[in-house]
Design an enzyme around this catalytic site. Structure first.
Site, PDB file in Angstrom:
ATOM      1  N   TYR A   1       0.866  -1.279  -0.017  1.00 33.16           N
ATOM      2  CA  TYR A   1      -0.079  -0.003  -0.144  1.00 33.16           C
ATOM      3  C   TYR A   1       0.744   1.321  -0.043  1.00 33.16           C
ATOM      4  O   TYR A   1       0.379   2.159  -0.748  1.00 33.16           O
ATOM      5  CB  TYR A   1      -0.849   0.100   1.270  1.00 33.16           C
ATOM      6  CG  TYR A   1      -1.683   1.380   1.649  1.00 33.16           C
ATOM      7  CD1 TYR A   1      -2.568   1.675   0.669  1.00 33.16           C
ATOM      8  CD2 TYR A   1      -1.217   2.265   2.720  1.00 33.16           C
ATOM      9  CE1 TYR A   1      -3.341   2.979   0.821  1.00 33.16           C
ATOM     10  CE2 TYR A   1      -1.875   3.372   2.638  1.00 33.16           C
ATOM     11  CZ  TYR A   1      -2.851   3.638   2.080  1.00 33.16           C
ATOM     12  OH  TYR A   1      -3.450   4.950   2.111  1.00 33.16           O
TER      13      TYR A   1
ATOM     14  N   TRP B   1     -11.189   7.791   9.726  1.00 32.97           N
ATOM     15  CA  TRP B   1     -11.577   6.573   9.270  1.00 32.97           C
ATOM     16  C   TRP B   1     -10.832   5.782  10.206  1.00 32.97           C
ATOM     17  O   TRP B   1      -9.709   6.098  10.325  1.00 32.97           O
ATOM     18  CB  TRP B   1     -11.034   6.302   7.897  1.00 32.97           C
ATOM     19  CG  TRP B   1     -11.474   4.883   7.352  1.00 32.97           C
ATOM     20  CD1 TRP B   1     -12.300   4.272   6.915  1.00 32.97           C
ATOM     21  CD2 TRP B   1     -10.258   3.817   7.622  1.00 32.97           C
ATOM     22  NE1 TRP B   1     -12.358   3.096   6.399  1.00 32.97           N
ATOM     23  CE2 TRP B   1     -10.985   2.386   6.953  1.00 32.97           C
ATOM     24  CE3 TRP B   1      -9.040   3.923   8.094  1.00 32.97           C
ATOM     25  CZ2 TRP B   1     -10.700   1.275   7.197  1.00 32.97           C
ATOM     26  CZ3 TRP B   1      -8.665   2.409   8.228  1.00 32.97           C
ATOM     27  CH2 TRP B   1      -9.177   1.216   7.629  1.00 32.97           C
TER      28      TRP B   1
ATOM     29  N   ASP C   1      -3.653  11.782  -1.197  1.00 30.07           N
ATOM     30  CA  ASP C   1      -3.761  10.945   0.056  1.00 30.07           C
ATOM     31  C   ASP C   1      -2.236  10.243   0.186  1.00 30.07           C
ATOM     32  O   ASP C   1      -1.156  10.857   0.787  1.00 30.07           O
ATOM     33  CB  ASP C   1      -4.793   9.699   0.066  1.00 30.07           C
ATOM     34  CG  ASP C   1      -4.849   8.772   1.239  1.00 30.07           C
ATOM     35  OD1 ASP C   1      -3.808   8.728   2.062  1.00 30.07           O
ATOM     36  OD2 ASP C   1      -5.859   8.078   1.436  1.00 30.07           O
TER      37      ASP C   1
ATOM     38  N   ALA D   1      -3.692   4.123   8.576  1.00 29.97           N
ATOM     39  CA  ALA D   1      -3.800   3.092   7.883  1.00 29.97           C
ATOM     40  C   ALA D   1      -4.572   1.763   8.160  1.00 29.97           C
ATOM     41  O   ALA D   1      -5.692   1.189   7.586  1.00 29.97           O
ATOM     42  CB  ALA D   1      -2.275   2.515   7.476  1.00 29.97           C
TER      43      ALA D   1
ATOM     44  N   LYS E   1      -3.152  10.760   7.127  1.00 26.03           N
ATOM     45  CA  LYS E   1      -2.759   9.557   8.072  1.00 26.03           C
ATOM     46  C   LYS E   1      -1.907   9.952   9.297  1.00 26.03           C
ATOM     47  O   LYS E   1      -0.803  10.406   8.866  1.00 26.03           O
ATOM     48  CB  LYS E   1      -2.533   8.173   7.490  1.00 26.03           C
ATOM     49  CG  LYS E   1      -3.686   7.849   6.645  1.00 26.03           C
ATOM     50  CD  LYS E   1      -3.404   6.414   5.979  1.00 26.03           C
ATOM     51  CE  LYS E   1      -4.531   5.889   5.174  1.00 26.03           C
ATOM     52  NZ  LYS E   1      -5.097   6.727   4.388  1.00 26.03           N
TER      53      LYS E   1
ATOM     54  N   ASP F   1     -11.956   6.757  -4.444  1.00 21.23           N
ATOM     55  CA  ASP F   1     -10.552   6.669  -3.946  1.00 21.23           C
ATOM     56  C   ASP F   1      -9.721   5.490  -4.834  1.00 21.23           C
ATOM     57  O   ASP F   1     -10.187   4.358  -4.814  1.00 21.23           O
ATOM     58  CB  ASP F   1     -10.435   6.077  -2.318  1.00 21.23           C
ATOM     59  CG  ASP F   1      -9.115   6.174  -2.144  1.00 21.23           C
ATOM     60  OD1 ASP F   1      -8.170   6.584  -2.760  1.00 21.23           O
ATOM     61  OD2 ASP F   1      -8.837   5.672  -0.882  1.00 21.23           O
TER      62      ASP F   1
END
EC number: 5.1.1.22
Length: 367
Positions: free
Chosen positions: A56, A320, A241, A294, A265, A193
């Site tokens: 990722y 999130w 992001d 994450a 994040k 996204d």
């Protein structure tokens, strides 16, 4: 107050109802890395970092542990305060923000406990007693995405992130259209996204074929240069992001009007100290953003909630958390929970968690 000892642990977090599917691959289980800082007076602070697998971003569980071993070895006797801590960490190891973030969170937890105040007070003070969350729909078939979108809207979520990419762009277009048809008129906000999974060609096609759907495009392509290429041709607001890896990158993106907001994040930017600076910069530039991480359990979820509570509500796009995908709480009573699309801001000292010192077994490393 100085650091007496640092202990490192790792803990498996199987994905509930897995896999969690994003453009970079399927996620079935993740290894989170836990930091325990013990101060001279015995006060304990907890930190956590949990990359979403090795593809990722430029982060992985083995790298987190290795970097934290280097850092922990040089931090005994250091001041347990955010600014001195970051100065010392930067002198020990270049980069590796995601590892440094865990130590940063632990120091904030420690100082909150020492002073008897919640972490959000150390960050300037909460502006709300509950924070909006948003739900992320993994890459899935269009009809299933639409079904889940309506379900989550009815649960109380005010924003949905629709994961796309790593498949024909026609299916992504169908998915966002069906999601919009399902929730249109409810007032819910949408983020499309791509998780870096689209070419510039496909990102532009996606935007051009959906001009009637009011979503933001979140990190559709792989690089800063890709975002620069598509920016003047997009029909939708553009959010950064994965490319937002530092305050310097964020400042450059905002100063050049490259993006209209950020998905940020805590671990990517290096912890709450840097996240606080990011928050204030976005407020000065009137840029909306999220406060995420994450993955991870209660520790990192609490950190995200504390900083999110200090963001101007009109700029807060939601926090999130991986909580819906994590089966257990580190603190059964005070663990962070999403209820009705919102997260109650912890009010206890530090992060607001009471964690059994033996919760994660014997440390893998101690210094």
């Amino acid at each position: 107050m100085k650091i007496a000892e640092i202990q490192l642990f790792q803990h498996d977090l199987p994905v509930v109802n897995g896999p969690y599917r994003i453009a970079s691959g399927d996620v079935w289980s993740l290894t989170t890395t836990i930091v325990k800082i013990i101060a001279e007076d015995g006060t304990i602070g907890w930190g956590e970092t949990c990359p979403v697998g090795p593809t990722y971003a430029e982060a992985h569980a083995g790298g987190a542990l290795a970097a934290l071993e280097v850092l922990a070895s040089g931090l005994a006797g250091a001041e347990a305060l955010p600014l001195p801590l970051h100065t010392r960490m930067d002198s020990l190891l270049c980069g590796h923000n995601y590892a440094k973030s865990a130590l940063d969170i632990a120091v904030h937890d420690l100082w909150g406990k020492r002073l008897g105040v919640p972490v959000h007070e150390l960050l300037g003070g909460a502006l709300t007693d509950s924070v909006s969350s948003y739900y992320s729909l993994g890459v899935m078939e269009p009809d299933e995405a639409a079904r889940q979108a309506l379900e989550k809207q009815r649960e109380g979520y005010s924003r949905l992130q629709v994961k796309l990419g790593a498949r024909p762009i026609e299916i992504d277009i169908e998915a966002i259209r069906k999601v919009w048809e399902a929730v249109r008129g409810t007032g819910i906000a949408l983020a499309a996204d791509g998780n870096r999974g689209w070419t510039t060609r496909d990102a532009l096609r996606f935007s051009r074929e959906c001009p009637d759907i009011p979503f933001v495009m979140e990190q559709p392509c792989n690089s800063f240069e890709d975002l620069e290429a598509i920016r003047p041709l997009c029909h939708h607001a553009l959010y950064m992001d994965e490319d937002g890896t530092s305050l310097n990158t964020v400042i450059t993106a905002a100063a050049t009007s490259l993006v209209d907001g950020f998905g940020m994040k805590v671990s990517r930017i290096g912890g709450l100290q840097h996240m606080r600076a990011f928050r204030d910069f976005c407020a000065a530039r009137n840029l909306p953003h999220t406060c995420d991480d994450a993955w991870g359990g209660d520790i990192v979820s609490a950190a995200c909630t504390h900083i999110a509570s200090t963001v101007l509500p009109r700029l807060m796009e939601g926090a999130w958390l991986a909580q819906p995908y994590v089966a257990e709480h580190y603190d059964a009573e005070n663990g962070v929970r999403i209820e009705g699309g919102r997260i109650r801001v912890p009010q206890g000292p530090g992060l607001g968690l009471t964690i059994d010192p033996e919760r994660f077994g014997p440390p893998l490393f101690s210094a």
